[in-house]
Design a protein around this motif. Sequence first.
Motif, mmCIF file in Angstrom:
data_model
loop_
_atom_site.group_PDB
_atom_site.id
_atom_site.type_symbol
_atom_site.label_atom_id
_atom_site.label_comp_id
_atom_site.label_asym_id
_atom_site.label_seq_id
_atom_site.Cartn_x
_atom_site.Cartn_y
_atom_site.Cartn_z
ATOM 1 N N LYS A 248 -39.393 -99.839 95.392
ATOM 2 C CA LYS A 248 -39.211 -99.724 96.839
ATOM 3 C C LYS A 248 -38.208 -100.773 97.332
ATOM 4 O O LYS A 248 -38.238 -101.929 96.898
ATOM 5 C CB LYS A 248 -40.557 -99.925 97.535
ATOM 6 N N GLY A 249 -37.325 -100.356 98.207
ATOM 7 C CA GLY A 249 -36.300 -101.253 98.730
ATOM 8 C C GLY A 249 -34.937 -101.022 98.113
ATOM 9 O O GLY A 249 -33.915 -101.430 98.684
ATOM 10 N N GLN A 252 -31.053 -96.175 96.552
ATOM 11 C CA GLN A 252 -31.047 -94.856 95.926
ATOM 12 C C GLN A 252 -32.462 -94.344 95.683
ATOM 13 O O GLN A 252 -32.730 -93.150 95.796
ATOM 14 C CB GLN A 252 -30.278 -94.899 94.599
ATOM 15 N N VAL A 253 -33.358 -95.247 95.359
ATOM 16 C CA VAL A 253 -34.760 -94.846 95.152
ATOM 17 C C VAL A 253 -35.387 -94.426 96.471
ATOM 18 O O VAL A 253 -36.075 -93.390 96.555
ATOM 19 C CB VAL A 253 -35.568 -95.994 94.514
ATOM 20 N N ASP A 254 -35.172 -95.202 97.522
ATOM 21 C CA ASP A 254 -35.774 -94.893 98.822
ATOM 22 C C ASP A 254 -35.294 -93.544 99.361
ATOM 23 O O ASP A 254 -36.059 -92.814 100.010
ATOM 24 C CB ASP A 254 -35.459 -95.993 99.830
ATOM 25 N N LYS A 255 -34.038 -93.218 99.118
ATOM 26 C CA LYS A 255 -33.486 -91.957 99.652
ATOM 27 C C LYS A 255 -33.802 -90.748 98.779
ATOM 28 O O LYS A 255 -33.669 -89.609 99.229
ATOM 29 C CB LYS A 255 -31.960 -92.075 99.777
ATOM 30 N N SER A 256 -34.196 -90.969 97.533
ATOM 31 C CA SER A 256 -34.306 -89.878 96.567
ATOM 32 C C SER A 256 -35.414 -88.888 96.921
ATOM 33 O O SER A 256 -36.409 -89.229 97.557
ATOM 34 C CB SER A 256 -34.557 -90.440 95.164
ATOM 35 N N VAL A 257 -35.206 -87.637 96.480
ATOM 36 C CA VAL A 257 -36.206 -86.585 96.660
ATOM 37 C C VAL A 257 -36.419 -85.886 95.317
ATOM 38 O O VAL A 257 -35.555 -85.905 94.431
ATOM 39 C CB VAL A 257 -35.783 -85.544 97.725
ATOM 40 N N LEU A 258 -37.573 -85.280 95.187
ATOM 41 C CA LEU A 258 -37.905 -84.472 94.016
ATOM 42 C C LEU A 258 -37.900 -83.012 94.437
ATOM 43 O O LEU A 258 -38.608 -82.623 95.371
ATOM 44 C CB LEU A 258 -39.272 -84.863 93.465
ATOM 45 N N LEU A 259 -37.109 -82.174 93.766
ATOM 46 C CA LEU A 259 -36.988 -80.752 94.087
ATOM 47 C C LEU A 259 -37.665 -79.932 92.993
ATOM 48 O O LEU A 259 -37.271 -79.989 91.825
ATOM 49 C CB LEU A 259 -35.510 -80.364 94.208
ATOM 50 N N ILE A 260 -38.679 -79.168 93.378
ATOM 51 C CA ILE A 260 -39.439 -78.349 92.431
ATOM 52 C C ILE A 260 -39.068 -76.878 92.600
ATOM 53 O O ILE A 260 -39.167 -76.325 93.707
ATOM 54 C CB ILE A 260 -40.952 -78.534 92.633
ATOM 55 N N HIS A 261 -38.645 -76.256 91.497
ATOM 56 C CA HIS A 261 -38.409 -74.805 91.481
ATOM 57 C C HIS A 261 -39.478 -74.197 90.590
ATOM 58 O O HIS A 261 -39.361 -74.155 89.369
ATOM 59 C CB HIS A 261 -37.011 -74.493 90.939
ATOM 60 N N SER A 262 -40.562 -73.761 91.224
ATOM 61 C CA SER A 262 -41.683 -73.187 90.499
ATOM 62 C C SER A 262 -42.490 -72.370 91.482
ATOM 63 O O SER A 262 -42.034 -72.098 92.608
ATOM 64 C CB SER A 262 -42.531 -74.287 89.852
ATOM 65 N N CYS A 263 -43.681 -71.957 91.075
ATOM 66 C CA CYS A 263 -44.490 -71.097 91.936
ATOM 67 C C CYS A 263 -45.932 -71.564 91.986
ATOM 68 O O CYS A 263 -46.511 -71.931 90.971
ATOM 69 C CB CYS A 263 -44.433 -69.650 91.411
ATOM 70 N N TRP A 264 -46.478 -71.570 93.188
ATOM 71 C CA TRP A 264 -47.918 -71.725 93.371
ATOM 72 C C TRP A 264 -48.360 -70.686 94.395
ATOM 73 O O TRP A 264 -47.771 -70.609 95.477
ATOM 74 C CB TRP A 264 -48.287 -73.131 93.850
ATOM 75 N N PRO A 265 -49.362 -69.834 94.057
ATOM 76 C CA PRO A 265 -50.013 -69.709 92.749
ATOM 77 C C PRO A 265 -49.143 -68.887 91.795
ATOM 78 O O PRO A 265 -48.294 -68.105 92.227
ATOM 79 C CB PRO A 265 -51.299 -68.950 93.089
ATOM 80 N N ASP A 266 -49.385 -69.062 90.497
ATOM 81 C CA ASP A 266 -48.626 -68.310 89.499
ATOM 82 C C ASP A 266 -49.559 -67.530 88.566
ATOM 83 O O ASP A 266 -49.528 -66.318 88.509
ATOM 84 C CB ASP A 266 -47.739 -69.269 88.697
ATOM 85 N N ASN A 267 -50.382 -68.256 87.822
ATOM 86 C CA ASN A 267 -51.288 -67.625 86.867
ATOM 87 C C ASN A 267 -52.570 -68.445 86.800
ATOM 88 O O ASN A 267 -52.704 -69.454 87.479
ATOM 89 C CB ASN A 267 -50.624 -67.524 85.487
ATOM 90 N N MET A 268 -53.508 -68.009 85.965
ATOM 91 C CA MET A 268 -54.802 -68.680 85.917
ATOM 92 C C MET A 268 -54.715 -70.112 85.399
ATOM 93 O O MET A 268 -55.650 -70.893 85.563
ATOM 94 C CB MET A 268 -55.783 -67.867 85.067
ATOM 95 N N TYR A 269 -53.600 -70.459 84.755
ATOM 96 C CA TYR A 269 -53.439 -71.806 84.208
ATOM 97 C C TYR A 269 -52.512 -72.676 85.065
ATOM 98 O O TYR A 269 -52.164 -73.783 84.676
ATOM 99 C CB TYR A 269 -52.894 -71.735 82.784
#
Length: 601
Positions: A248-249, A252-269
């Motif tokens: 923190k501080g 680049q870390v403070d501004k960063s974002v995590l982008l997820i390309h996936s699905c919820w819900p998808d399957n039983m697992y």
Amino acid sequence: MTYKKRIMFVGEASFLNTGFSTYYRELLPRLAATGKYEIAELGSYAKQDDPRVQEFIAGRWKFYGVMPMNEEEGRAFQQPNPHPRTRGQNTNQFGEYKFAAAVADFKPDIVIDIRDWWMLEFQERSVFRPWYKWIVMPTVDAEPQQEEWIQTYENANLVLAYSDYGIHTLRRQSSLATNGKRSMKIFPKAMRPGVDIDGFKPVDRASIREHWNLSADVPVIGTVMRNQSRKLYPDLIDAFAFMKNKYKGEPQVDKSVLLIHSCWPDNMYSFDYPRHVYRLERYEWMVNHKKGIRSDILQSLYCHACKETSVTFVMNMFGRPIQEGRIKMPCCYCGKTEASPPNTSIGFNREDLSKLYNLMDLYVQCSICEGDGMPIQEAKACGVPTLVVDYTAMREKGRYPNYSHFEESGITEENYTCHKGGDVIEVGRYYYEPETSCKRALPDIEDLALKMRNMISDPERIAKLRTEARQCVEENYDWNKIWKQWEYVLDNVKILNREETWDSPISEIEEIKAVPVPANLNDEQYVSWLYLNILKYPSVDTEGAKMWIEHLRQGVTREQLMQQFIGIGNSQSSASKIRDQVRIQMGGRAAVSARKKQEFV
């Protein structure tokens, strides 16, 4: 006229959006375009009348759909497999219940499958197995491989591998024959899942970010993984939160974002990752609690109404009802509540996916194992550096692995480039998975956090890795190079004599019964007599004969051995009868009843 080899590919339908489908979608059109082969496809998770058969396949090869077309097929489709090694699993979803009819209709010289063992093993049990050469390319994603799997691969005519890790692992477990050669016939070069390098490529990142409302100076760490139990979404999210807290501080870390390309819900697992983000935001007692994390993790969306793609905050998905099997959210383009996380059936096309990768500054593959990990090379093709777990096929994409077959294949650290443009995440610990008895890897969360931080904070290193990543794909993952390896393999497979297989007369086989045995035969002569007169083999199986002679020496009587051979012969006869019955049903004509010689099965 030159004979065209008849090749049947079995797998997930080539027009779907799964990893297996993508491989066939790229490979089959290129093979068909040569005009050298007659090709058929038995495609799982698709019906015979699926409109995409006409739209994509368009008559270039024959297609057999696995999904049921009527009530009778529906009942057959639902039946679990009684074979002991399937453990009651329904293998019909993989094509078993339609396989015999499809091969009897198409009459292939070669059958190919590129999936997991439990998806392809029924082809080894088929009554038609003696009539085609069988090539398998299993997803070797852990070690050791189960012994049943190895036995199946050793019974194939040729084994291919997705990765150098796959070749290395199969070689280590393949048994050595008496002549010193490995009993498994492994092709020595990896048949890597390629990338369309003209579709996946670096583009103007500023314009794409503007379209998706992302600031140009925001470091984007992204991932493209199906939401399955082996994909470690909670670990990746925890590592991102840990990075945000520990460093923190740092701008680049403070501004960063995590982008997820996936699905919820998808399957039983699948894992409820929106809930996990909610918990990290709310519960201070959680190890990686981070206030404000809700605005740092993004989710890709696809609108079912206007077909536009966009991003939202993952937290916006939490608590929303599931309607028609999906979460529905307002689309920022058309305003309709029809935007949802993409899945394998409906979602991003390759152009959209290429744009998504180009949003990223860093790609992370955080999973317990991979048979390949196709998104890694797709990201690299777009000039995105990658971080991957130091295990299975991921390893060779992040560091030089120095596997056992490299020396004899002429591979050195100087000429190996699969790992360029990437780095590895250290393994925190290994564990053995109960379902498969295979070793799996869990990443070191602190090491992942440190390496994400180091990469996004070092623009010079990122720029260098971007160039290396693209070069890596051009040299190792270009489909226009990879399919030529397939052409070489197929051109060099010696097919069986069709007059002894598909073009042989359909005939009835009499039941085998005990017959008088000549007097004064010693054990060796007696066993040879059984081979030639009970099984009607053209010659004696010398290795098998040694085993039967030893049985006699250990107390098995000749009468018991006679009954054993009669059982083997009638079992083979039953297979021949079933085979010919299917051929008749598919349009064959019965020949005059004749005694047929037993086959080597």
